[in-house]
Design an enzyme around this catalytic site. Sequence first.
Site, PDB file in Angstrom:
ATOM      1  N   ARG A  78       0.840  -1.196   0.000  1.00 49.09           N
ATOM      2  CA  ARG A  78       0.000   0.000   0.000  1.00 49.09           C
ATOM      3  C   ARG A  78       0.881   1.255   0.000  1.00 49.09           C
ATOM      4  NH1 ARG A  78      -2.421   0.430   6.263  1.00 49.09           N
ATOM      5  NH2 ARG A  78      -0.479   1.058   7.228  1.00 49.09           N
ATOM      6  N   GLU A 131      -3.029   7.514   7.801  1.00 45.02           N
ATOM      7  CA  GLU A 131      -1.642   7.488   8.288  1.00 45.02           C
ATOM      8  C   GLU A 131      -0.671   7.970   7.217  1.00 45.02           C
ATOM      9  OE1 GLU A 131      -0.960   3.543   9.822  1.00 45.02           O
ATOM     10  OE2 GLU A 131      -1.908   4.010  11.722  1.00 45.02           O
ATOM     11  N   GLU A 137      -7.205   4.626  16.236  1.00 41.61           N
ATOM     12  CA  GLU A 137      -6.919   3.194  16.156  1.00 41.61           C
ATOM     13  C   GLU A 137      -6.245   2.749  17.440  1.00 41.61           C
ATOM     14  OE1 GLU A 137      -4.557   1.920  12.857  1.00 41.61           O
ATOM     15  OE2 GLU A 137      -5.704   3.036  11.373  1.00 41.61           O
TER      16      GLU A 137
END
Lengths: 669, 669, 669
Positions: B114, B153, B308
């Site tokens: 990713r 993030e 998170e």
Amino acid sequence: MAKSIQEIMPQIAFGGDYNPEQWSEEVWLQDAKLMQAAGVNLVSVAIFSWSMIEKEEGQFDFTWLDKVLDILHDHGIGVALATATASPPAWLSKKYPEVLAVKANGVKYQVGSRQHYSPNSKRFINAVSKLVNEMATRYKDHPAVKMWHINNEYACHLAECYSKESLQTFRHWLKEKYQTIDTLNQKWGTAFWSQRYNSWDEIQFPANLPTFYNPSQMLDYKRFMDRAIFNLYKTEKDILRKITPEIPVFTNFMYEFKPLNYFEWAKELDLVTWDSYPDPREGIPFRHAMHHDLMRSLKDGSPFYLMEQVTAHVNWRDINLTKKPGEMRLWSYSTVARGGDGVMYFQWRQGKAGAEKFHGAMVPHSSNPNSRAYQEVKQLGNELKKLDKIVGAKTEAKVAIIFDWENWWAVELEGKPHNKLSYLDQVYQYYEVFYKKNIAVDFVKPNRSIDKYDLVIAPMLYMIKDGEAVHLENYVDSGGTLVVSFFSGIADEQDHIHLGGYPAPLRKLLGITVDEFAPMADRETNEIVANGQRMKANLWADIIKIEGAKPIAYFTQNWYGGKAAVTTHRYGKGLALYIGTNPSGNYLTELFSGLLTQLNILAPLQAPPNVEVAERVKGKEHFLFILNHNEDPVSVTLDNGVSYRNCLTNEEISQEIKLEGKDVAIISY
Amino acid sequence: MAKSIQEIMPQIAFGGDYNPEQWSEEVWLQDAKLMQAAGVNLVSVAIFSWSMIEKEEGQFDFTWLDKVLDILHDHGIGVALATATASPPAWLSKKYPEVLAVKANGVKYQVGSRQHYSPNSKRFINAVSKLVNEMATRYKDHPAVKMWHINNEYACHLAECYSKESLQTFRHWLKEKYQTIDTLNQKWGTAFWSQRYNSWDEIQFPANLPTFYNPSQMLDYKRFMDRAIFNLYKTEKDILRKITPEIPVFTNFMYEFKPLNYFEWAKELDLVTWDSYPDPREGIPFRHAMHHDLMRSLKDGSPFYLMEQVTAHVNWRDINLTKKPGEMRLWSYSTVARGGDGVMYFQWRQGKAGAEKFHGAMVPHSSNPNSRAYQEVKQLGNELKKLDKIVGAKTEAKVAIIFDWENWWAVELEGKPHNKLSYLDQVYQYYEVFYKKNIAVDFVKPNRSIDKYDLVIAPMLYMIKDGEAVHLENYVDSGGTLVVSFFSGIADEQDHIHLGGYPAPLRKLLGITVDEFAPMADRETNEIVANGQRMKANLWADIIKIEGAKPIAYFTQNWYGGKAAVTTHRYGKGLALYIGTNPSGNYLTELFSGLLTQLNILAPLQAPPNVEVAERVKGKEHFLFILNHNEDPVSVTLDNGVSYRNCLTNEEISQEIKLEGKDVAIISY
Amino acid sequence: MAKSIQEIMPQIAFGGDYNPEQWSEEVWLQDAKLMQAAGVNLVSVAIFSWSMIEKEEGQFDFTWLDKVLDILHDHGIGVALATATASPPAWLSKKYPEVLAVKANGVKYQVGSRQHYSPNSKRFINAVSKLVNEMATRYKDHPAVKMWHINNEYACHLAECYSKESLQTFRHWLKEKYQTIDTLNQKWGTAFWSQRYNSWDEIQFPANLPTFYNPSQMLDYKRFMDRAIFNLYKTEKDILRKITPEIPVFTNFMYEFKPLNYFEWAKELDLVTWDSYPDPREGIPFRHAMHHDLMRSLKDGSPFYLMEQVTAHVNWRDINLTKKPGEMRLWSYSTVARGGDGVMYFQWRQGKAGAEKFHGAMVPHSSNPNSRAYQEVKQLGNELKKLDKIVGAKTEAKVAIIFDWENWWAVELEGKPHNKLSYLDQVYQYYEVFYKKNIAVDFVKPNRSIDKYDLVIAPMLYMIKDGEAVHLENYVDSGGTLVVSFFSGIADEQDHIHLGGYPAPLRKLLGITVDEFAPMADRETNEIVANGQRMKANLWADIIKIEGAKPIAYFTQNWYGGKAAVTTHRYGKGLALYIGTNPSGNYLTELFSGLLTQLNILAPLQAPPNVEVAERVKGKEHFLFILNHNEDPVSVTLDNGVSYRNCLTNEEISQEIKLEGKDVAIISY
């Protein structure tokens, strides 16, 4: 069909790699005489001779090799002729740079050491095919040629290639496997992290990624590379088989070698051979013993050859310790004891130049026939001549360990609960219990029949594919005893989770569910208690919910203290045990001692510590190998009332046999 | 203007990342029901959905997402809708390879994990803009959508890009900043090592250099990358703000994250959120507590969300220990105690495939509603429902620590006197003193007003820019107490030395000059003596010349034994202390205990060791959080004569409160 | 022909690198005055000034440098003018990217630090030539210019280049060397691993190989790069010599620097200079003392200059400890004591910006003339003025150690029996024995005459080329005493084995054969016994067969316990000893104490521990340097009946001299 190895070599094969191209013709004759004196009956020739045989593209020159083979044959020495494909010549990669393997960063490997080729290069495969064809045609009728030594230690340095041609081949291989891109998307779980592919040409290598790769993709890349290298082997084999249908073929395998699925490879070998280099620092080489057993198991117990070992020391470790006097002989007999019919070396004569010139050899730099290396070789070679009748004898094991290369690949991929677990270490740990008890162990693939074994162990069998669990259930149901250790039965063939509670495919069989994993930090331990005894455990704790099984050991510490650590479950006629942690060796010894007693599985002889005993059987004749790894003498009690013959001295023995430190006895009954 | 978070979410937000694209529609309904039962009121959806929404360039398919949002809304669950830009689809980089980020060695990152994009790629920025525009237009009126979760993030894996386009953008950024190449030459000190530039296009990345880079250049590269990534964020935000002006936006920050200057970023966020993953090995997560305080400070004390955390264990450490029963709840309350109005998880349902399948989740692989993970989530979710009135409450701190990302970048560049110093470790060391005393601490930027604090600490504030010193002088002059630690005030904004004696901009304020630095070797220590007590110091010694200050601790060893280690200086109405070494924790505790007493700064309650106490205030109502990190029960004495209410049980309490091990109490008065 | 250094600098040179381009003109004048006060008489200017002198291709601007040289000259300060070629300007690599060096992975180095050029780039060599020509023409008659400082620390960051042009040059160099490809094949042993070459253009770098490289090829690559960099130096020198035939030239060498064969380089230098940076952590810098002796030996005992040292601390280590008061002075005198006629620093004024701004200097950031750095410099500079008469004095050594860069390269190539051996560590170990006894040691190349020495040591002289063994035989035959240590005499110039028993070329001389090597594992030891004393040995054991020699120490442990560890052999009029292991220091001390007594080799004075004594001689005058490395005072007894003069105080002394801790005395007689 190839002749059987035993037909071709009815004696223990003894010899080594021979590289005459590094020496003058005059040395060849000296070599042949020294070989004769040492009992050498087989040498591997031409492994790295491509550039000396095909000096320019299509220009083959066999004159020197003809001479070498003739000299060897004249001296009664057989040849495992190499196909010479192990390292391509400089002209090939100069002319066709596409044959070069490529690193993940896009940099091409270069000529200058060895094995710099890409197994996916069609140009390379063609060049190999031409050479093998020439070799086979030239030597198909040469009487010295006993077998074909294909290539050498496939993938020992290069098990991955990131060339454009490799990428195209990878995509093609995926298309063959999955047929549609939607299937690939599903099998790779690409709904995660937006990884969906629209077409095959969008797929890249699992390399140069910012973070964790897709494990299904990585697994397939490992499978692909294994198959790519295997196909290269198969190309050679097919040519040889066509031109020399009767001559057996092999390639040499390696130690702790993860990239190649040797179980699959072995199907296409006529003989399993491997290269064993214990580090003298390790003491008794029990891990190498395990690999002997694994190699023997690759073709269902057929004898294997040790293709390479060294007389005293290698040169590729940081520090290369030398074997003490007697150790080379002792460890060679461990090979034969565990099913080896060949004891070979790298190499015959120590090189004067090049990267391996400090690697030991049967004839050292001094050429001195009184050197320790040559003297020990000569002693062994002449002893082995007395053991012809052992050739072909089998090992009879009642215990098996399930071993699976694909599981090895999968369980050591990143992103696991505990990323410092080693599959091999887990297997070693269980193997060692039996090694120390001198109980023979076979290794089996997960999808193979295990019905002939009384006890089967599945250490950390993380990946369980469709159908494999049923297989285990049937085994236990029919009366087998199965021991499964932690982190087994978690993932399927794609490294996707078996949903529905761990270990989903084994829950019924084991009578438990693992609610959670609780990995332990480095140096963290817990304690387990079993039958009142307290022992250490580390690495991992499963939080087990009992669903029919019976706990036989409990954790005593941390928040899961009091919960089951080890369980046993009656299932049909058999027993299924689960070990939900990494217990200390003494717990495993206790546990398996009990099971062995229940199952009436016995060692061939009771022996003192550090005395290795193994048995081979041929027809009605039993051969017992007794190896004293101690520095000091030992005495081993023999079975009462049995009369044995010492195969090396031809004396009769009974009741007891004494062995000097590092000495060996082979006795038959 | 966006609505306030408290208006949109008048309760403690509770939920997690939700990735329905990995599951079938049938699972979606089960999920919604399980969420309801667990008290979930907010989930983040579509973070990694780009390839499922825009399957081919310009072909948008929202049908599945429509369904998901409808189901969630039907069950009363709000959505923090992601813009889905976190990871681009394979077709994008296939079609436009220039969107790929590039490593320093010129190798392109690839699709397969990713975040492989370059923030400097105009093509990528365009693709992002199109997607965000579509998302915002589609869902601007969907009632489930409470806020926008932009990307994810940022820079977590990729904070540097070395593509050609990045280089052009870097040069352009430099030209904007410095206007003339002569100015750049001066600001970068290129007279050193013949580094002078004639033109902008001669400038390269600070990469692939034979030796030490130019620190001014490196600092600017860090600034440039921070701004490049910020601009990408800003592009998204601007589109959203235009289409949905009332919906607040955020992106999720990270722990100990150096590459992005969050103080600057926070200005453009409507809500600060961050992801916190304490390693259970660390024990009490006081470093995470500090980051809660830092996150709260980013927007001047506005409540933040924990975006998170994990129920039990992550999967990306080498060994992933699991939280013990009670710890997840306890640590979640630490979040709320320190100013958090949201407690969220990665992720809702544990994945079946992909790189994070062993990462814990609110619903584990077994889907078992009786699993520990789900049970603990459910308990917490239902408890938090009782705390609506806490939403929006503030923390009132009298102590501040100066924290600066640019200082972090500069002080850890290579070529320093001591190259193993960690800025964060220095800050932690000072923070820990206050954490253990349950004294609230804010964090402030160097150029911000600090007048409201009674005590300000500047640990290792190496970089002091123009104007910042005057700021500190005024603070002390007006009565503030300032503590500065070693290696502060050394360099300017360009990482050029403030000439004229260290620390030139602070000499007057501190009443000292540092003549020399004397770094200490690993394991080397010195001793300091203060008030007759002898304590250890390590890492660093300043050789201090007194110029008005008063020594309050001295070194006792080595050639500088007898010289001042710590000084205090009356300046105007205030006090300026200097700590010229790295003293042991007990010295710092002593020193600050004295200062706190003098300044009359008190903890909300006196508590036993390892009991965390924090207070939030809303109007006249005070909320006291008492967290027992011990395994054993404790008793905490309450203020005499005050009557408290237990917010979870609604009982009245006074005088004393007892807590079980790992338990928590929230009491108001 | 260049004038002699002593003629040009009849005093001890004192000063440092001076980088005025980093400062304003106004600072230049302050500098000159501070220099004067400190006794500075020589500075190196313009080392990194290329980009300030040639701002664009062919546009030379010397105005600023003219001014600087004039100011210096006006203040009586000489200049070692640099050729300014140490780091090329940005415009050069922008315009001609082929000047950039290339990493093994194909990535080009970039502008931004320094020394990013390829020594094989013709374009770069041309650019260098033009600049040097301009510099020499401009300043050939400037009275300040005393000598030429060519480039700077050649290869300090970049000793390898893998550009295409380097590859072509490498092939060309090989063709010049071997003439035919068949010769190369033989000399590289390419019969091994199928490495045979058909043509020069098939040859690649020894890089990007899947496994172990060809050692002969690697050795030639090291030779090639050494020569390539040397040729670059020679290009500069030739231009300077032509334009300024009388001005001596040098370049500055480095510590423990393996890539360049300084013995060969020194032939083309008029003055050996080097840069010495002992880490204060090491205590007494005896390794640096050894390098002083080596540097003195490079040109047969001619005095050298210490070109760079630092006042207090560097900035390029992980932790940069500072020298204690007195140490800089003490260590500077060690330089002079061991043959140095110059004591220089990097650098004059501590930089404000750039990668070295925390590197110490003669004038620190504070510019404070009362700073410790400047005060210590000033004291030393003014002391050195009293030592003019020492200039040119020689060291007279009766002991020599054979040292060989080519051996260093060869013995540390991979694939050896023990791959953690360090050649330097072996040499240090022998050197240390003599250092501690204050016995002067020279270093000699293997092919140099050693007849003038009474004792010669050859530590680990793995490579012995044709003719070198005869040379050693003749030395011993004529009465010399030679000590050879293990792993000597093994390989020839190509790193091919000397066949016929180790060490083949030395067997006759040593009276032994080494049958086998038995390397020891880390932490493994053996014990040797000699004259009843038992001492440790580690790393290595030779299994020695005695063939005329006499064992003088034996191993006591392991399977070779009882065999010889050290032997001695009368050969002609001399003695040849062999040390077949790595004995502890106390054994070597014992052994050499005995030999020194036999050979009547004495220290100049008997001194307490940690007191360094060295002597220089000029005509009839002897200069004794006595350096007290202890913290405490010591007293040293002088030779009875001799009258000494203290060169610094001009007092007469006899019988005894007392020194404070860290103090030094220079006395003449």
